[in-house]
Design a protein around this motif. Sequence first.
Motif, mmCIF file in Angstrom:
data_model
loop_
_atom_site.group_PDB
_atom_site.id
_atom_site.type_symbol
_atom_site.label_atom_id
_atom_site.label_comp_id
_atom_site.label_asym_id
_atom_site.label_seq_id
_atom_site.Cartn_x
_atom_site.Cartn_y
_atom_site.Cartn_z
ATOM 1 N N GLY A 196 1.815 -0.514 8.031
ATOM 2 C CA GLY A 196 1.559 -1.127 6.617
ATOM 3 C C GLY A 196 1.618 -0.399 5.580
ATOM 4 O O GLY A 196 1.495 -0.179 4.131
ATOM 5 N N VAL B 147 16.483 -0.172 -0.975
ATOM 6 C CA VAL B 147 15.672 -0.498 0.262
ATOM 7 C C VAL B 147 17.406 -1.574 0.787
ATOM 8 O O VAL B 147 17.656 -1.832 1.838
ATOM 9 C CB VAL B 147 15.072 -2.284 -0.435
ATOM 10 N N ARG C 141 14.651 3.731 -7.087
ATOM 11 C CA ARG C 141 13.312 4.311 -7.750
ATOM 12 C C ARG C 141 13.271 5.506 -6.968
ATOM 13 O O ARG C 141 12.471 5.814 -6.080
ATOM 14 C CB ARG C 141 12.002 3.742 -7.509
ATOM 15 N N PRO D 272 1.374 5.346 -2.159
ATOM 16 C CA PRO D 272 0.776 6.259 -3.009
ATOM 17 C C PRO D 272 2.044 5.780 -4.822
ATOM 18 O O PRO D 272 1.045 6.314 -5.285
ATOM 19 C CB PRO D 272 1.514 7.922 -2.749
ATOM 20 N N LEU E 213 17.765 -6.680 -1.921
ATOM 21 C CA LEU E 213 16.163 -6.433 -2.102
ATOM 22 C C LEU E 213 15.762 -8.499 -1.275
ATOM 23 O O LEU E 213 14.797 -8.913 -1.008
ATOM 24 C CB LEU E 213 15.325 -7.016 -2.873
ATOM 25 N N ALA F 11 6.673 5.691 2.791
ATOM 26 C CA ALA F 11 5.086 6.080 2.220
ATOM 27 C C ALA F 11 4.040 4.985 3.601
ATOM 28 O O ALA F 11 4.519 4.246 3.196
ATOM 29 C CB ALA F 11 5.502 5.728 1.130
ATOM 30 N N CYS F 12 2.972 6.081 2.794
ATOM 31 C CA CYS F 12 1.856 5.250 3.321
ATOM 32 C C CYS F 12 0.708 6.471 2.711
ATOM 33 O O CYS F 12 0.573 7.643 1.921
ATOM 34 C CB CYS F 12 1.314 5.183 4.586
ATOM 35 N N ARG G 195 0.727 -1.277 0.105
ATOM 36 C CA ARG G 195 0.354 0.074 -0.136
ATOM 37 C C ARG G 195 1.338 0.889 0.135
ATOM 38 O O ARG G 195 1.720 1.370 1.048
ATOM 39 C CB ARG G 195 -1.008 0.366 1.412
ATOM 40 N N VAL H 123 5.306 1.388 3.736
ATOM 41 C CA VAL H 123 6.080 0.706 2.970
ATOM 42 C C VAL H 123 7.846 1.113 3.465
ATOM 43 O O VAL H 123 7.785 2.467 3.737
ATOM 44 C CB VAL H 123 6.765 0.938 1.337
ATOM 45 N N VAL H 124 8.898 0.455 3.276
ATOM 46 C CA VAL H 124 10.353 1.670 4.171
ATOM 47 C C VAL H 124 10.943 2.022 3.227
ATOM 48 O O VAL H 124 11.299 2.379 4.032
ATOM 49 C CB VAL H 124 11.091 -0.131 4.903
ATOM 50 N N ALA H 125 10.490 2.069 1.806
ATOM 51 C CA ALA H 125 11.311 3.176 1.192
ATOM 52 C C ALA H 125 10.485 3.367 0.353
ATOM 53 O O ALA H 125 9.977 3.375 -0.596
ATOM 54 C CB ALA H 125 12.509 1.733 0.799
ATOM 55 N N HIS H 126 10.327 4.739 -0.509
ATOM 56 C CA HIS H 126 10.221 5.331 -0.982
ATOM 57 C C HIS H 126 11.064 6.484 -2.232
ATOM 58 O O HIS H 126 10.874 6.054 -2.943
ATOM 59 C CB HIS H 126 9.613 6.646 0.173
ATOM 60 N N LEU I 275 10.923 -5.572 4.196
ATOM 61 C CA LEU I 275 10.358 -5.515 3.794
ATOM 62 C C LEU I 275 8.959 -6.051 3.916
ATOM 63 O O LEU I 275 9.295 -7.149 4.862
ATOM 64 C CB LEU I 275 11.003 -6.067 2.903
ATOM 65 N N ARG I 276 7.455 -6.180 3.070
ATOM 66 C CA ARG I 276 6.563 -6.639 3.208
ATOM 67 C C ARG I 276 6.272 -7.862 2.181
ATOM 68 O O ARG I 276 5.497 -7.194 1.582
ATOM 69 C CB ARG I 276 5.790 -5.550 3.851
#
Lengths: 319, 531
Positions: free
Chosen positions: B479, B488, B148, A143, B524, B406-407, A141, B481-484, B496-497
């Motif tokens: 919930g 990673v 990214r 953006p 990764l 990021a979320c 999830r 993400v650990v890297a915007h 990482l999920r």
Amino acid sequence: MPVSKTITKSTVGTVSKAARTVIDVAVADDAIMALVERLRLSRVRKSPLHAASIVLTPPPADDLRSVIIDVDNGLADVDARLSLHAIGYRLKQQGYWLPMLRPWSSMPLWRLAMTAPFVVDALIQRGTLLSVDGDVIDTPRAPRHAAGPSLLHGLCARPSPTALLVRAHLRVVPRTHARLVVTDWGSANAAARAFVTVTDAARAVCVEAFGSNLAVLADDHGAADVDVDVDSDRGSAWGSMSARVMGSRSIGPGDRPAIVKALCAGQRVVGVPFMQRAGVLLSTTASGASPLLVDVSTATTQAASAIAAALTRPQERDQ
Amino acid sequence: MLDLVRSVPSSKDPIDCRMVAHDLWPRRFLERREELPVTMPAMVYWPRNDDEVAAVVLQARVDRRPIVPFGAGSGVCAGVSPGSRSWVVDLKRLDRIVELDPDRRTVTVEAGIIGDRLEEFLNSRGFTLGHFPSSIYCSTVGGWVATRSAGQLSSRYGKIEDMTLAVWGVDGRGERIHAAVDDMATGPGLVQMLVGSEGALCLITRMKLRISPLATHRFVRGVSFPTLQQGLAAMRNVMASGQSPSVLRLYDPLDSALAGNHPTSSEPLRVHAGGLAQARVEDSGPGEHDEPTLFDSLVRRVEELAIFSRPRATRAVVGELLGRPGIANSLLDRFDGKPRLVVGIEGDADDLARRGPRLLDMLKGQGATDLGDGPGEKWLRHRHRVSYRMSRAFAVGGWVDTCEVACGWDEVAPLYTAVREALRDTAVVLCHFSHAYHDGCSLYFTFAGGGTAGNGPRSALSRYDLCWERALTTVRRHGAVVAHHHGVGRSKVKGLRHSAGNKALLQALKRTLDPDLILNPGVLGLGAGAT
């Protein structure tokens, strides 16, 4: 409190690598459960399914769980068995826009995700997918795609999808924030130029070109020559278009020659400027658009090989 | 093939190998401070074309040597961490601008070109990539795609993944690979499988990127909000309203307080000639609002107390405070800063004259107080400082690191609070909220801590590791993400999920494209320990 349903071996009666897999009840209705069973059988029998052979009945129109608006994040959590057409209308009833104009595709979203990468790129923020083993995979999830290779693309995309999209979070916009403006630019060339200009500004919710017409869904201050409400667009170029959208070809949002070519060929070009994405909608099935579903846990090598083969196919050495 | 490999420029010289032995992961600097040994790669290669890259990979397969791609070494997540048998492939000699296509708004470049060089080239022809990471002077375009990356104007121009239209590379089999968004035969989604692959699936050698025309004018403004929640709500509303700002950065109360006061302003809006891409950059002298100034800001605040007459004593005290984060945080709680938002939009002069007042009115409607152009212009001048200067905290026994996650909008405030609480007795934590999108944003945490020498439980190294473990656990629990945009690497793998299916696909792809698992093993979480 979310209610969960547990799928175990006894529930589906076939082997499962995972001892138990928990699926949110919103996903796991009888049709999906039957599909899980069918997919697992298919794996046991080593007879992979073609996506075209799968028929999933959409949920009833009064099923409130099929389109759930997430107001905070500008998203709609939708049942992927619905078509974009059905989703678009339900969103409209709730006061939201899809970043794509009518006519929307009548193809179910789960199939469209396999054949229309533009939809995956621009509309879907995250997905809940069902692997061929019946496992549930939630893509991150975020953006944007954020960490690592995009799993949503890897799972959905051709040449070999490894999972079926069962629910998706689509990017949506409140109707109060946008209105539609349609302009006839007189020629495909001029329309393409205007398309690129709107894309460059990165402000519109969506921009579409068809023939010499350009439609822009933007905030209240979008420039316009002709102002048309979306409900009165019957008779316009859009009203004459077919909803037979079977797939898409992505293009660079500033690629004017490609846009002109598509418009001259009678195709519809769509863009979501705030996502920096554009594509040409196709009314026929592109090659590979009826893909073979491959097993995730035991045959991912097959998927990976297909991806690797696609990546290494002979390419033009023009660079 | 061996002849071709021999012709590739290479070196075993310890100085050359030392230069590519690691990236800017802050833990490596703590290790150096503790005089822990540096693991040096066996060789560094500088290939000049794809054939030479492929030759090196094929030879590495024969020798079963890990290969670690290297751009400019500005990564901060241990994406570059070669072992003693590894070969490092430094891609900086692949630095050609292959083709500019103004009609299609694309530029094709090789992976090793430094970002600023590409931007200068594009500016001279009336275009911009629109990608401005603070490391733009010391990072490569290939590195951006591999991790990214996101630039400071991402709210308008998108992340690098949004600009990437095609990727070329060499995989672990020595095969050339290629994916393009407009190529129906390869499956357009495959571009996004290579973007962010951090050298684990292929060595990216070339990419085609979307470009945009240079904006003619800009408008920047600073405003403050009574509460962080109001600031975040305003950011979300600005994005939802289709204003499409290029810059939207909200600093948390502590960060805003440390940056000092800005008077309220009633000055009229000013539209400046030139887009944000062309705004003048000053990279010397102390700046405000940037992450690495945390230590400097703390020093400045202590200096203002006029307790210590000598700067060195002040710095030592601040260093000591960082070693006692519980006390430091209790003291810092007394700062009552108001969250500050920097907003910038681009367009033509008439357009900005219309949009600027509307945007400002909208922010005021959300509770904002106008601070004038000052905060925004100051941020613009110092926007690239972050990546060249190591924080002075390291010189006094402390450490500073950053973590960008990021979320969705609904999770931003809870995640911010949770991370600060989780790290309260481990580090001083600042945060700014940037890279705002329609459906969420990035939280950019800055951690500063200290500790004793050595590797005991109170050592700087242990506290640093503990800080990251707690941060990643908290981020994962929420919930997010650990890297915007940092990637990673190896340092965030624990966060990482991956669900089972996701991991299976990635691993299968790794095994297929890199059957000997020689490509950057460990990043990764793929292929670690295989060689």
